[in-house]
Design a protein around this motif. Structure first.
Motif, PDB file in Angstrom:
ATOM      1  N   ARG A  97      -1.049  15.778   6.015  1.00 25.07           N
ATOM      2  CA  ARG A  97      -2.260  15.528   5.242  1.00 25.07           C
ATOM      3  C   ARG A  97      -2.016  14.359   4.333  1.00 25.07           C
ATOM      4  O   ARG A  97      -0.910  14.194   3.803  1.00 25.07           O
ATOM      5  CB  ARG A  97      -2.573  16.749   4.368  1.00 25.07           C
ATOM      6  CG  ARG A  97      -3.869  17.425   4.712  1.00 25.07           C
ATOM      7  CD  ARG A  97      -4.168  18.654   3.882  1.00 25.07           C
ATOM      8  NE  ARG A  97      -3.157  19.094   2.990  1.00 25.07           N
ATOM      9  CZ  ARG A  97      -3.273  19.086   1.640  1.00 25.07           C
ATOM     10  NH1 ARG A  97      -4.352  18.627   1.084  1.00 25.07           N
ATOM     11  NH2 ARG A  97      -2.284  19.552   0.901  1.00 25.07           N
ATOM     12  N   LEU A  98      -3.057  13.547   4.158  1.00 24.47           N
ATOM     13  CA  LEU A  98      -2.940  12.430   3.218  1.00 24.47           C
ATOM     14  C   LEU A  98      -3.254  12.959   1.835  1.00 24.47           C
ATOM     15  O   LEU A  98      -4.359  13.388   1.550  1.00 24.47           O
ATOM     16  CB  LEU A  98      -3.923  11.332   3.622  1.00 24.47           C
ATOM     17  CG  LEU A  98      -3.800  10.031   2.850  1.00 24.47           C
ATOM     18  CD1 LEU A  98      -2.431   9.404   3.073  1.00 24.47           C
ATOM     19  CD2 LEU A  98      -4.877   9.056   3.277  1.00 24.47           C
ATOM     20  N   LEU A  99      -2.262  12.962   0.944  1.00 19.26           N
ATOM     21  CA  LEU A  99      -2.432  13.559  -0.371  1.00 19.26           C
ATOM     22  C   LEU A  99      -2.844  12.531  -1.413  1.00 19.26           C
ATOM     23  O   LEU A  99      -3.574  12.823  -2.343  1.00 19.26           O
ATOM     24  CB  LEU A  99      -1.131  14.220  -0.809  1.00 19.26           C
ATOM     25  CG  LEU A  99      -0.644  15.338   0.114  1.00 19.26           C
ATOM     26  CD1 LEU A  99       0.743  15.787  -0.289  1.00 19.26           C
ATOM     27  CD2 LEU A  99      -1.612  16.505   0.088  1.00 19.26           C
ATOM     28  N   ALA A 100      -2.323  11.332  -1.268  1.00 20.74           N
ATOM     29  CA  ALA A 100      -2.664  10.285  -2.239  1.00 20.74           C
ATOM     30  C   ALA A 100      -2.500   8.960  -1.540  1.00 20.74           C
ATOM     31  O   ALA A 100      -1.695   8.825  -0.612  1.00 20.74           O
ATOM     32  CB  ALA A 100      -1.733  10.354  -3.447  1.00 20.74           C
ATOM     33  N   SER A 101      -3.265   7.992  -1.970  1.00 19.88           N
ATOM     34  CA  SER A 101      -3.137   6.686  -1.333  1.00 19.88           C
ATOM     35  C   SER A 101      -3.756   5.616  -2.203  1.00 19.88           C
ATOM     36  O   SER A 101      -4.711   5.864  -2.933  1.00 19.88           O
ATOM     37  CB  SER A 101      -3.803   6.708   0.036  1.00 19.88           C
ATOM     38  OG  SER A 101      -3.649   5.451   0.667  1.00 19.88           O
ATOM     39  N   SER A 102      -3.195   4.420  -2.072  1.00 22.14           N
ATOM     40  CA  SER A 102      -3.788   3.282  -2.748  1.00 22.14           C
ATOM     41  C   SER A 102      -4.787   2.579  -1.828  1.00 22.14           C
ATOM     42  O   SER A 102      -5.436   1.626  -2.234  1.00 22.14           O
ATOM     43  CB  SER A 102      -2.694   2.288  -3.173  1.00 22.14           C
ATOM     44  OG  SER A 102      -2.012   1.841  -2.026  1.00 22.14           O
ATOM     45  N   GLU A 141       0.849  -1.180   0.000  1.00 22.29           N
ATOM     46  CA  GLU A 141       0.000   0.000   0.000  1.00 22.29           C
ATOM     47  C   GLU A 141       0.890   1.237   0.000  1.00 22.29           C
ATOM     48  O   GLU A 141       1.866   1.309   0.748  1.00 22.29           O
ATOM     49  CB  GLU A 141      -0.894   0.029   1.241  1.00 22.29           C
ATOM     50  CG  GLU A 141      -1.839  -1.157   1.352  1.00 22.29           C
ATOM     51  CD  GLU A 141      -2.955  -1.145   0.326  1.00 22.29           C
ATOM     52  OE1 GLU A 141      -3.666  -2.147   0.226  1.00 22.29           O
ATOM     53  OE2 GLU A 141      -3.096  -0.135  -0.384  1.00 22.29           O
ATOM     54  N   VAL A 142       0.540   2.177  -0.843  1.00 16.78           N
ATOM     55  CA  VAL A 142       1.364   3.389  -0.974  1.00 16.78           C
ATOM     56  C   VAL A 142       0.508   4.587  -0.622  1.00 16.78           C
ATOM     57  O   VAL A 142      -0.622   4.723  -1.100  1.00 16.78           O
ATOM     58  CB  VAL A 142       1.874   3.541  -2.421  1.00 16.78           C
ATOM     59  CG1 VAL A 142       2.684   4.802  -2.563  1.00 16.78           C
ATOM     60  CG2 VAL A 142       2.688   2.327  -2.817  1.00 16.78           C
ATOM     61  N   SER A 143       1.036   5.418   0.219  1.00 13.42           N
ATOM     62  CA  SER A 143       0.342   6.653   0.550  1.00 13.42           C
ATOM     63  C   SER A 143       1.347   7.788   0.528  1.00 13.42           C
ATOM     64  O   SER A 143       2.518   7.580   0.844  1.00 13.42           O
ATOM     65  CB  SER A 143      -0.289   6.565   1.944  1.00 13.42           C
ATOM     66  OG  SER A 143      -1.135   5.444   2.025  1.00 13.42           O
ATOM     67  N   VAL A 144       0.885   8.971   0.146  1.00 14.30           N
ATOM     68  CA  VAL A 144       1.771  10.140   0.134  1.00 14.30           C
ATOM     69  C   VAL A 144       1.220  11.137   1.127  1.00 14.30           C
ATOM     70  O   VAL A 144       0.040  11.480   1.102  1.00 14.30           O
ATOM     71  CB  VAL A 144       1.863  10.765  -1.260  1.00 14.30           C
ATOM     72  CG1 VAL A 144       2.745  12.000  -1.225  1.00 14.30           C
ATOM     73  CG2 VAL A 144       2.386   9.757  -2.265  1.00 14.30           C
ATOM     74  N   LEU A 145       2.107  11.543   2.013  1.00 13.99           N
ATOM     75  CA  LEU A 145       1.709  12.516   3.024  1.00 13.99           C
ATOM     76  C   LEU A 145       2.433  13.813   2.775  1.00 13.99           C
ATOM     77  O   LEU A 145       3.602  13.826   2.370  1.00 13.99           O
ATOM     78  CB  LEU A 145       2.089  11.998   4.414  1.00 13.99           C
ATOM     79  CG  LEU A 145       1.408  10.705   4.837  1.00 13.99           C
ATOM     80  CD1 LEU A 145       2.119  10.092   6.010  1.00 13.99           C
ATOM     81  CD2 LEU A 145      -0.043  10.974   5.187  1.00 13.99           C
ATOM     82  N   GLY A 146       1.743  14.891   3.016  1.00 13.90           N
ATOM     83  CA  GLY A 146       2.360  16.192   2.840  1.00 13.90           C
ATOM     84  C   GLY A 146       1.996  17.087   3.997  1.00 13.90           C
ATOM     85  O   GLY A 146       1.180  16.740   4.851  1.00 13.90           O
ATOM     86  N   PRO A 147       2.626  18.227   4.055  1.00 18.23           N
ATOM     87  CA  PRO A 147       2.336  19.135   5.178  1.00 18.23           C
ATOM     88  C   PRO A 147       0.931  19.686   5.055  1.00 18.23           C
ATOM     89  O   PRO A 147       0.405  19.902   3.965  1.00 18.23           O
ATOM     90  CB  PRO A 147       3.393  20.218   5.021  1.00 18.23           C
ATOM     91  CG  PRO A 147       3.762  20.197   3.581  1.00 18.23           C
ATOM     92  CD  PRO A 147       3.551  18.815   3.098  1.00 18.23           C
ATOM     93  N   GLY A 148       0.349  19.871   6.183  1.00 16.39           N
ATOM     94  CA  GLY A 148      -0.979  20.466   6.201  1.00 16.39           C
ATOM     95  C   GLY A 148      -1.163  21.204   7.492  1.00 16.39           C
ATOM     96  O   GLY A 148      -0.361  21.058   8.437  1.00 16.39           O
TER      97      GLY A 148
END
Lengths: 633, 206
Positions: free
Chosen positions: A204-209, A192-199
C-alpha cells in the motif's frame, strides 16, 4: 556518365564518411550521456536514501532527546505518580503539543497502555507493538526507535524508559511519516519519496511526495515490497521514466515498510536531449555542407575534365581549333594548359604536314613522316616520268607574269591531279616541267602501266584544256618521257634541307626520252623496259637510239592507246609501221618506203622517208645496226 | 540468650544471585508467624545520608513507622523524592538536614531518587517484621536474638524490582547456635538498572 560517378563517388565517400563518423559519435555520446545520466540519478538516489535514513535517525534522536527531558521532568513524574489516567493523559497531550509530536503514549512495565493520545479512551489494554518494547529492552539505555504502523498509518516511534528514578514505565513519542514528511525530503533531495507498507493484496502507498495522478500509478504498479535494498529499476509514471530505488525502512520485524526514492530519468536526460538535438543539427548541417562543398569541389574537377574530354573528342575528329579555357590554378588547370599546348602542337603539326604534303606530295610526306629522316636511299625499281610543257615560253611573252603563273598553276594542278590519280608522286616541278615517280616511295604492282596511263591521260588533259581555251589562243603542247629501271630513291641534300628524289641512269634516260618527243613529233616516248613492264598498251616503235652517256642502243616507243581501245585501223597501221621499220633496218629501202607510204603522214614517217632518201644517196656504213645516235640532250 | 532470657537463635542469611555471586544490599526480614506479635523493637530513627551524590546506605531496611532523616552531607543541594506507593514524598532542594524526618509507615519498597541527579538512587525497604537486616558485601546478614518459633523469611534485592512480590519462606527456628538460610535472587527480567554516580571527570553516563 563517367564524371557524374566520380562526383558521386567523391560525394558518397565523404558524405558517407561524415555520416558514419557523425552517427558513430552521436550514438557513442548518446550512450555515454544516457549512461552518465543514469549513474548520476542512481548516485543521487543513493544520496537521497542516505538523507532519508539520516533524517529518520535525526528525528529519532530528537524524539529521544525530548523524551529524555520529559522522563526527567519532575512535574511529569509527579503527574505520573498520581496514577490517574485522566491526569496522565492530559499531561501527555500537553507534552505532545510542546514537542510537536503526533502521538505520545505511556506504558507500564507490563506493556499495558496507561495513556494514548491517539486513542484517549484506551487505557489498560496491551500495547499492540510489543516488538518495539523488545527493541528497547535490547538497548543498553533502554531506548529504541522504529517505524511502526498505527491504525495503518506509519509512525516514526521512539520509546524510552520512564524513570522515577527507577524504571517504572515507557514513554513513547511518535511522528507521522506522511506526505508532508515525504515532501520535506523531496525538497531537500529533489527526489520523489514514497513510503510503502504492507496491505491486503499487495503493498500500500502510505505516503508520497508525488502528486495525485502519479501516486495512483505508483500505487497500482507497486507489486512487491522488497526485503533489502535493491538495484535501481526503471518505472514509468505519468509518461515520464523514473529511476526507482527501494530502501527498506527500519521497523519491527514483519512490518515491512520501505521507502521508494525516485528521480525522473527523463528530466536528468533533458540537457542531454538538448545536446542530442544540437548534435543532430550540427550533423545535418555538416552533411549539407559536405554535400554542397563536396559537389562544388568535385565540380572543379569533374566539369573541367568533362570539358577536356569533349575537347579531346573534337580534336580526335580533326578540329584542332579546340581550346579548353580554365581559370583554375590547380592541377586541373595545369592539365587544361597542357591540353591546349598539345592541341596547338597538333594543329601546328597538322599544318606542317599539310604543308609538307603540298610541298612534296602527300605520299612522300607520309613516307618522310613515317620514317626517321635519314639521308640516303635505297635501290629500287621505279618508273620515272618527265613531262615538259611545250610552247609555254611563247605564251609568256604575251601575258602578264601573274597571269602566266596562274595558267601554269592551273596546268600543273591538273597534271598533279592526274599523276596522283594514277598512284604516282610528283617529285618536283622544274619550271614548266614536272618530274613524277611511279613506284617510289610507294610501289604498286603495275607502276609502269600506271605511268603510261597517266601519260596518256595527261595528253588528253592538255587537249581538254586547249579545247576549253583556258591556256590561251595558242595550243599548249606537252612532251613526256617514261623509263622504268633501277634507281636510287631517298632523301638527298643536307639534314636541315633535303629532298626526296630518285637518282640514276634510269632517271637520266627518262629525261632524254622526253627530249626525244620533239624529234619524233610525239607526245610520249617510253623506253623498252617500260613497254615490257606495261604490256596492256599498244606501242609504236619509234627508233633505236643511242643516247649520250649510254653504251647500249635503246629501242624507244610511243604508247598509242590501251590495247582494248585500239581501233582496227590503228592496229593495222601499227603492224604496217613495224614492218616498215624492219625493212628499214634491213636496208630494204624500197619496201620500207612502200610501207611507209601507207601510213598517215606524220613526223615519224617523214623522218624515216628522209633517212631512207639519205641512205639511198649514201649507204650506211657496214656496221650500221639501224640505230641512230643522239649526242645532245 | 536474649535480654529477656527467652531462648534465641542466630539467623544468618546468605543471599546470592542466580549465578552464585553473593549479593550485597539485600534486605532480609524474619517475621514471626505465631499469633501475637512480640513487642516491636524500640523505634529507631532511620538515616539515609547523601554523601558524594550517593544515598548511603544504598538499601536501608526499616520497620514501618520509622522516621528517617535524610542528612545532606554534600555541599551541593539535593532534591530527594520518591513516588513509590509505600511512601511518596519529596524533600525539595536542601542542604544540611531537613528539620522534619520522613515517617515511613507502610511496608513496601520505597525507591529514592534525587531530582537533580538522575543517577542517585537508593532504596528503603519498609517492613513490618521485627527482625530485619541488610546483607553486606559478602552477601550475608546476621540476625541475633531471634526467639525460637515459626517465622517466615524473605529476602529482597533491588535487582528484583520494586514491585516484586515477596516470596516468603517459612521456617522453624530453634535455639541452634546459627541457622543459615540461603536465598537465591532472580533478577527481574527486563528491569533496567541505572548505574551509580559516574566517576568524577567521566564524560557522561557511560
Amino acid at each position: 556518365m563517367r564524371f557524374r560517378s566520380f562526383q558521386a563517388r567523391l560525394l558518397s565517400f565523404f558524405v558517407g564518411l561524415l555520416v558514419v563518423v557523425q552517427a558513430g559519435g552521436f550514438l557513442i555520446t548518446n550512450a555515454a550521456n544516457s549512461d552518465y545520466a543514469r549513474r548520476q540519478v542512481i548516485d543521487s538516489l543513493r544520496v537521497t536514501a542516505g538523507i532519508f535514513e539520516r533524517l529518520l535517525a535525526d528525528r529519532n534522536a530528537s524524539m529521544l532527546e525530548a523524551g529524555r527531558l520529559l522522563s526527567g521532568d519532575f512535574a511529569f513524574k509527579t503527574a505520573y505518580a498520581t496514577r490517574e489516567p485522566g491526569t496522565i493523559l492530559s499531561m501527555l497531550q500537553n507534552h505532545r503539543s510542546r514537542i510537536g509530536a503526533d502521538v505520545m503514549l505511556l506504558l507500564g512495565l507490563d506493556d499495558r497502555v496507561l495513556a494514548d493520545t491517539l486513542h484517549p479512551g484506551r487505557s489498560g489494554v496491551a500495547f499492540d507493538q510489543p516488538g518495539l518494547i523488545d527493541l528497547a529492552y535490547a538497548d543498553a539505555r533502554g531506548e529504541a526507535a522504529a517505524l511502526v504502523l498505527v491504525d495503518g498509518v506509519p509512525y516514526q516511534m521512539a520509546v524510552l524508559p520512564l524513570l522515577i528514578p527507577h524504571h517504572d514505565g515507557w514513554i513513547l513519542i511518535g511522528f507521522r511519516v506522511d506526505d508532508g514528511f515525504a515532501r520535506a525530503l523531496q525538497g531537500l533531495a529533489a527526489s520523489e519519496v514514497s513510503v510503502l507498507g504492507p496491505g491486503a493484496g499487495g503493498p500500500r502507498l502510505l505516503a508520497s511526495s508525488l502528486e495525485t495522478e502519479r501516486r495512483r500509478e505508483l500505487a497500482a504498479a507497486a507489486t512487491v515490497l522488497p526485503e533489502e535494498a535493491s538495484a535501481p529499476r526503471v518505472m514509468a509514471l505519468g509518461g515520464e521514466e523514473y529511476l526507482s530505488l527501494s530502501v527498506p525502512l527500519p521497523g519491527i520485524a514483519g512490518q515491512g515498510l520501505s521507502a521508494l526514492l525516485q528521480r525522473s530519468l527523463d528530466r536528468a536526460l533533458a540537457p542531454f536531449r538538448r545536446l542530442q538535438w544540437v548534435l543532430l543539427g550540427l550533423f545535418l548541417l555538416g552533411v549539407l555542407l559536405s554535400l554542397v562543398g563536396g559537389a562544388a569541389i568535385a565540380g572543379t574537377v569533374s566539369r573541367p575534365v568533362w570539358q577536356l574530354a569533349r575537347g579531346a573528342a573534337r580534336v580526335a575528329e580533326g578540329d584542332y581549333s579546340q581550346r579548353v579555357e580554365l581559370h583554375q590554378r590547380d592541377e586541373v588547370g595545369e592539365l587544361a594548359r597542357s591540353f591546349n599546348h598539345m592541341v596547338a602542337g597538333l594543329a601546328e603539326r597538322d599544318r606542317v604536314r599539310n604543308l609538307l604534303g603540298k610541298v612534296v606530295s602527300p605520299a612522300i610526306a607520309e613516307e618522310l613522316l613515317s620514317k626517321e629522316i635519314e639521308l640516303g636511299g635505297e635501290e629500287r625499281q621505279a618508273t620515272v616520268l618527265f613531262a615538259d610543257i611545250r610552247n609555254f615560253t611563247t605564251l609568256s611573252e604575251t601575258r602578264a607574269p601573274r597571269e602566266i603563273l596562274d595558267l601554269l598553276n592551273t596546268l600543273l594542278t591538273r597534271f598533279s591531279d592526274v599523276i596522283e590519280a594514277h598512284g604516282g608522286v610528283i617529285d618536283k616541278y622544274i619550271g614548266d616541267a614536272v618530274m613524277a615517280l611511279f613506284g617510289a616511295p610507294l610501289a604498286h604492282e603495275d607502276d609502269p602501266a600506271r605511268a603510261v596511263a597517266a601519260a596518256l591521260a595527261l595528253s588528253g588533259a592538255v587537249d581538254e584544256l586547249n579545247a576549253a581555251g583556258v591556256l590561251g589562243p595558242q595550243p599548249v603542247g606537252v612532251g613526256m618521257g617514261i623509263n622504268t629501271g633501277l634507281v636510287v630513291a631517298g632523301n638527298m641534300g643536307s639534314r636541315q634541307r633535303l629532298n626526296y628524289t630518285v637518282l640514276g641512269d634510269g632517271v637520266n634516260l627518262a629525261s632524254r626520252l622526253e627530249g626525244l618527243t620533239r624529234v619524233y613529233g610525239v607526245r610520249v616516248v617510253v623506253s623498252d623496259a617500260t613497254r615490257r613492264a606495261a604490256p596492256g598498251f599498244a606501242y609504236r616503235e619509234l627508233d633505236w637510239v643511242r643516247v649520250k652517256g649510254r653504251g647500249q642502243p635503246e629501242r624507244v616507243f610511243e604508247p598509242v592507246a590501251p590495247l582494248e581501245a585500239l581501233s582496227p585501223r590503228r592496229r593495222t597501221d601499227l603492224e604496217t609501221h613495224a614492218r616498215a621499220l624492219a625493212a628499214y633496218r634491213g636496208r630494204d629501202w624500197g619496201t620500207a618506203e612502200a610501207l611507209l607510204a601507207d601510213l598517215p603522214d606524220d613526223v615519224v614517217r617523214r623522218l624515216y622517208l628522209e633517212r631512207i632518201a639519205a641512205f639511198r644517196a649514201e649507204s650506211p656504213p657496214a656496221d650500221w645496226d639501224g640505230s641512230v645516235r643522239f649526242d645532245h640532250k | 540468650m536474649s535480654a529477656t532470657g527467652v531462648s534465641a537463635a542466630e539467623l544468618v542469611f546468605r543471599v546470592e544471585s542466580a549465578e552464585g555471586e553473593p549479593l550485597a544490599d539485600a534486605a532480609v526480614v524474619a517475621e514471626p508467624l505465631a499469633a501475637g506479635r512480640p513487642a516491636p523493637r524500640a523505634r529507631e530513627a532511620g538515616v539515609v545520608d547523601q554523601i558524594d551524590k550517593t544515598f548511603v546506605p544504598h538499601v536501608a531496611v526499616i520497620r514501618s513507622g520509622t522516621a528517617v532523616k535524610f542528612p545532606n552531607r554534600d555541599d551541593i543541594r539535593h532534591h530527594v523524592y520518591s513516588f513509590s506507593p509505600a511512601k511518596t514524598f519529596e524533600l525539595p532542594l536542601y542542604k544540611g538536614t531537613p528539620a522534619e524526618p520522613v515517617v515511613f509507615d507502610q511496608p513496601g519498597v520505597v525507591v529514592l531518587g534525587c531530582n537533580i541527579h538522575d543517577f542517585m538512587q537508593g532504596y528503603i525497604y519498609v517492613t513490618d517484621a521485627p527482625y530485619y537486616a541488610v546483607t553486606g558485601a559478602d552477601g550475608g546478614a546476621r540476625l541475633s536474638g531471634v526467639p525460637a518459633g515459626r517465622y517466615r523469611l524473605h529476602a529482597w534485592h533491588p535487582s528484583q524490582g520494586a514491585d516484586a512480590a515477596p516470596a516468603w519462606r517459612e521456617v522453624e527456628l530453634d535455639d541452634t547456635a546459627e541457622r543459615v538460610e540461603r536465598f537465591v535472587v532472580e533478577a527481574a527480567g527486563g528491569g533496567l538498572r541505572l548505574r551509580r554516580a559516574p566517576r568524577p571527570g567521566a564524560a557522561g553516563y557511560r
